[in-house]
Design a protein around this motif. Structure first.
Motif, PDB file in Angstrom:
ATOM      1  N   GLY A  50       0.788  -1.224   0.000  1.00  0.00           N
ATOM      2  CA  GLY A  50       0.000   0.000   0.000  1.00  0.00           C
ATOM      3  C   GLY A  50       0.820   1.274   0.000  1.00  0.00           C
ATOM      4  N   VAL A  51       2.139   1.158  -0.122  1.00  0.00           N
ATOM      5  CA  VAL A  51       3.012   2.338  -0.109  1.00  0.00           C
ATOM      6  C   VAL A  51       3.147   2.887  -1.522  1.00  0.00           C
ATOM      7  CG1 VAL A  51       5.348   3.173   0.379  1.00  0.00           C
ATOM      8  CG2 VAL A  51       4.255   1.557   1.931  1.00  0.00           C
ATOM      9  N   ARG A  52       2.836   4.174  -1.675  1.00  0.00           N
ATOM     10  CA  ARG A  52       2.920   4.818  -2.995  1.00  0.00           C
ATOM     11  C   ARG A  52       4.319   5.334  -3.281  1.00  0.00           C
ATOM     12  NH1 ARG A  52      -2.022   7.836  -1.092  1.00  0.00           N
ATOM     13  NH2 ARG A  52      -0.392   9.198  -0.344  1.00  0.00           N
ATOM     14  N   HIS A  53       4.957   5.907  -2.276  1.00  0.00           N
ATOM     15  CA  HIS A  53       6.263   6.534  -2.468  1.00  0.00           C
ATOM     16  C   HIS A  53       7.109   6.313  -1.219  1.00  0.00           C
ATOM     17  CE1 HIS A  53       9.258   9.413  -3.830  1.00  0.00           C
ATOM     18  NE2 HIS A  53       9.206   9.976  -2.644  1.00  0.00           N
ATOM     19  N   MET A  54       8.427   6.139  -1.429  1.00  0.00           N
ATOM     20  CA  MET A  54       9.353   5.989  -0.306  1.00  0.00           C
ATOM     21  C   MET A  54      10.619   6.768  -0.636  1.00  0.00           C
ATOM     22  SD  MET A  54      10.997   2.535   1.387  1.00  0.00           S
ATOM     23  CE  MET A  54       9.440   1.974   2.038  1.00  0.00           C
ATOM     24  N   ASN A  55      11.109   7.527   0.336  1.00  0.00           N
ATOM     25  CA  ASN A  55      12.370   8.246   0.146  1.00  0.00           C
ATOM     26  C   ASN A  55      13.453   7.623   1.029  1.00  0.00           C
ATOM     27  OD1 ASN A  55      11.827   9.136   2.748  1.00  0.00           O
ATOM     28  ND2 ASN A  55      11.537  11.276   2.193  1.00  0.00           N
ATOM     29  N   SER A  56      14.610   8.271   1.107  1.00  0.00           N
ATOM     30  CA  SER A  56      15.721   7.712   1.876  1.00  0.00           C
ATOM     31  C   SER A  56      15.382   7.605   3.359  1.00  0.00           C
ATOM     32  CB  SER A  56      16.987   8.543   1.676  1.00  0.00           C
ATOM     33  OG  SER A  56      16.781   9.877   2.110  1.00  0.00           O
ATOM     34  N   SER A  57      14.571   8.522   3.877  1.00  0.00           N
ATOM     35  CA  SER A  57      14.164   8.427   5.281  1.00  0.00           C
ATOM     36  C   SER A  57      13.247   7.230   5.495  1.00  0.00           C
ATOM     37  CB  SER A  57      13.457   9.712   5.717  1.00  0.00           C
ATOM     38  OG  SER A  57      14.361  10.792   5.687  1.00  0.00           O
ATOM     39  N   GLY A  58      12.430   6.912   4.496  1.00  0.00           N
ATOM     40  CA  GLY A  58      11.596   5.716   4.570  1.00  0.00           C
ATOM     41  C   GLY A  58      12.440   4.454   4.587  1.00  0.00           C
ATOM     42  N   LEU A  59      13.510   4.446   3.786  1.00  0.00           N
ATOM     43  CA  LEU A  59      14.445   3.310   3.815  1.00  0.00           C
ATOM     44  C   LEU A  59      15.108   3.205   5.182  1.00  0.00           C
ATOM     45  CD1 LEU A  59      16.288   3.481   0.374  1.00  0.00           C
ATOM     46  CD2 LEU A  59      14.640   1.769   1.136  1.00  0.00           C
ATOM     47  N   GLY A  60      15.482   4.347   5.739  1.00  0.00           N
ATOM     48  CA  GLY A  60      16.082   4.358   7.072  1.00  0.00           C
ATOM     49  C   GLY A  60      15.133   3.807   8.121  1.00  0.00           C
ATOM     50  N   MET A  61      13.846   4.095   7.959  1.00  0.00           N
ATOM     51  CA  MET A  61      12.829   3.570   8.862  1.00  0.00           C
ATOM     52  C   MET A  61      12.805   2.042   8.804  1.00  0.00           C
ATOM     53  SD  MET A  61       8.708   4.190   8.559  1.00  0.00           S
ATOM     54  CE  MET A  61       8.651   3.397   6.947  1.00  0.00           C
ATOM     55  N   LEU A  62      12.874   1.477   7.583  1.00  0.00           N
ATOM     56  CA  LEU A  62      12.881   0.017   7.425  1.00  0.00           C
ATOM     57  C   LEU A  62      14.148  -0.605   8.006  1.00  0.00           C
ATOM     58  CD1 LEU A  62      11.459  -0.500   3.818  1.00  0.00           C
ATOM     59  CD2 LEU A  62      10.288  -0.824   6.013  1.00  0.00           C
ATOM     60  N   ILE A  63      15.288   0.035   7.770  1.00  0.00           N
ATOM     61  CA  ILE A  63      16.554  -0.480   8.291  1.00  0.00           C
ATOM     62  C   ILE A  63      16.551  -0.422   9.820  1.00  0.00           C
ATOM     63  CG2 ILE A  63      19.046  -0.033   8.429  1.00  0.00           C
ATOM     64  CD1 ILE A  63      18.801   0.876   5.449  1.00  0.00           C
ATOM     65  N   GLY A  64      16.001   0.651  10.388  1.00  0.00           N
ATOM     66  CA  GLY A  64      15.889   0.748  11.846  1.00  0.00           C
ATOM     67  C   GLY A  64      14.999  -0.340  12.411  1.00  0.00           C
ATOM     68  N   ALA A  65      13.898  -0.631  11.718  1.00  0.00           N
ATOM     69  CA  ALA A  65      12.991  -1.693  12.162  1.00  0.00           C
ATOM     70  C   ALA A  65      13.680  -3.057  12.087  1.00  0.00           C
ATOM     71  CB  ALA A  65      11.721  -1.680  11.316  1.00  0.00           C
ATOM     72  N   LEU A  66      14.433  -3.289  11.021  1.00  0.00           N
ATOM     73  CA  LEU A  66      15.168  -4.544  10.877  1.00  0.00           C
ATOM     74  C   LEU A  66      16.202  -4.697  11.994  1.00  0.00           C
ATOM     75  CD1 LEU A  66      15.894  -7.072   9.130  1.00  0.00           C
ATOM     76  CD2 LEU A  66      17.542  -5.609   7.962  1.00  0.00           C
ATOM     77  N   THR A  67      16.912  -3.628  12.292  1.00  0.00           N
ATOM     78  CA  THR A  67      17.919  -3.653  13.355  1.00  0.00           C
ATOM     79  C   THR A  67      17.269  -3.943  14.706  1.00  0.00           C
ATOM     80  OG1 THR A  67      19.292  -2.088  12.133  1.00  0.00           O
ATOM     81  CG2 THR A  67      19.733  -2.304  14.486  1.00  0.00           C
ATOM     82  N   THR A  68      16.146  -3.312  14.976  1.00  0.00           N
ATOM     83  CA  THR A  68      15.422  -3.550  16.222  1.00  0.00           C
ATOM     84  C   THR A  68      15.014  -5.012  16.344  1.00  0.00           C
ATOM     85  OG1 THR A  68      14.611  -1.275  16.301  1.00  0.00           O
ATOM     86  CG2 THR A  68      13.363  -2.909  17.547  1.00  0.00           C
ATOM     87  N   ALA A  69      14.472  -5.555  15.260  1.00  0.00           N
ATOM     88  CA  ALA A  69      14.031  -6.955  15.278  1.00  0.00           C
ATOM     89  C   ALA A  69      15.205  -7.902  15.482  1.00  0.00           C
ATOM     90  CB  ALA A  69      13.302  -7.291  13.979  1.00  0.00           C
ATOM     91  N   ARG A  70      16.290  -7.686  14.770  1.00  0.00           N
ATOM     92  CA  ARG A  70      17.447  -8.587  14.885  1.00  0.00           C
ATOM     93  C   ARG A  70      18.133  -8.464  16.235  1.00  0.00           C
ATOM     94  NH1 ARG A  70      20.060  -8.721   8.800  1.00  0.00           N
ATOM     95  NH2 ARG A  70      18.338  -9.919   7.894  1.00  0.00           N
ATOM     96  N   ASN A  71      18.167  -7.261  16.792  1.00  0.00           N
ATOM     97  CA  ASN A  71      18.765  -7.092  18.123  1.00  0.00           C
ATOM     98  C   ASN A  71      17.969  -7.808  19.199  1.00  0.00           C
ATOM     99  OD1 ASN A  71      20.957  -5.630  17.208  1.00  0.00           O
ATOM    100  ND2 ASN A  71      20.056  -3.641  17.688  1.00  0.00           N
TER     101      ASN A  71
END
Length: 159
Positions: A50-71
């Motif tokens: 459902g995401v129409r557009h993503m910028n670099s901050s959106g990518l950072g949000m995903l990477i932060g979520a991945l880091t949180t989950a893996r930690n």
């Protein structure tokens, strides 16, 4: 951006809709991950269909979520990655970082193959409790060795 949270057999699924531009949205996703964590590792899927557009901050949000989950000893998978979002992940070489699936159901089911979902965490086919494998957080040993043993560079003619 809006975030809808559902549960699929012990795996938290977050369906994002709108524009993923980071900022307050990134904080909201982070907070929702921690709410879904409970006592065990975070097992989460982020549905980007459902995401129409993503910028670099959106990518950072995903990477932060991945880091949180893996930690936490868990993992985060992506679902519904297509079009511009898929191109963005490919160009930034993040397709090798995230596991991506066609649907949220397929992504949630992928946790069962690793003993990370659909039942007690840490139990594998043998039924013996296993501890999660830590993700390396430091540079490779070869890199550290190279840096420690490199000789200082002197002036011309001195070494």
């Amino acid at each position: 951006m809006q975030i809808e949270h559902t549960d699929h057999g012990g795996v938290a699924v977050f369906a994002l809709t709108g524009d993923a531009l980071g900022g307050p949205d990134g904080s909201a996703l982070h907070d929702r991950l921690h709410e879904a964590k409970g006592d065990g590792p975070i097992r989460a899927v982020v549905d980007l269909s459902g995401v129409r557009h993503m910028n670099s901050s959106g990518l950072g949000m995903l990477i932060g979520a991945l880091t949180t989950a893996r930690n936490s000893g868990g993992d985060l998978r992506l679902a519904g990655v297509e079009g511009r979002i898929e191109t963005l992940l490919t160009v930034t070489q993040l397709t090798g970082v995230f596991q991506s699936f066609a649907s949220p159901e397929a992504a949630a089911a992928s946790f069962s193959d690793l003993g990370l979902g659909f039942g007690d965490w840490g139990l594998v086919a043998t039924g013996v409790p296993q501890s999660p494998t830590p993700h390396p957080q430091s540079p490779s040993p070869n890199h550290a060795s190279f840096c420690r043993h490199r000789r200082p560079v002197g002036r011309r003619g001195q070494g």
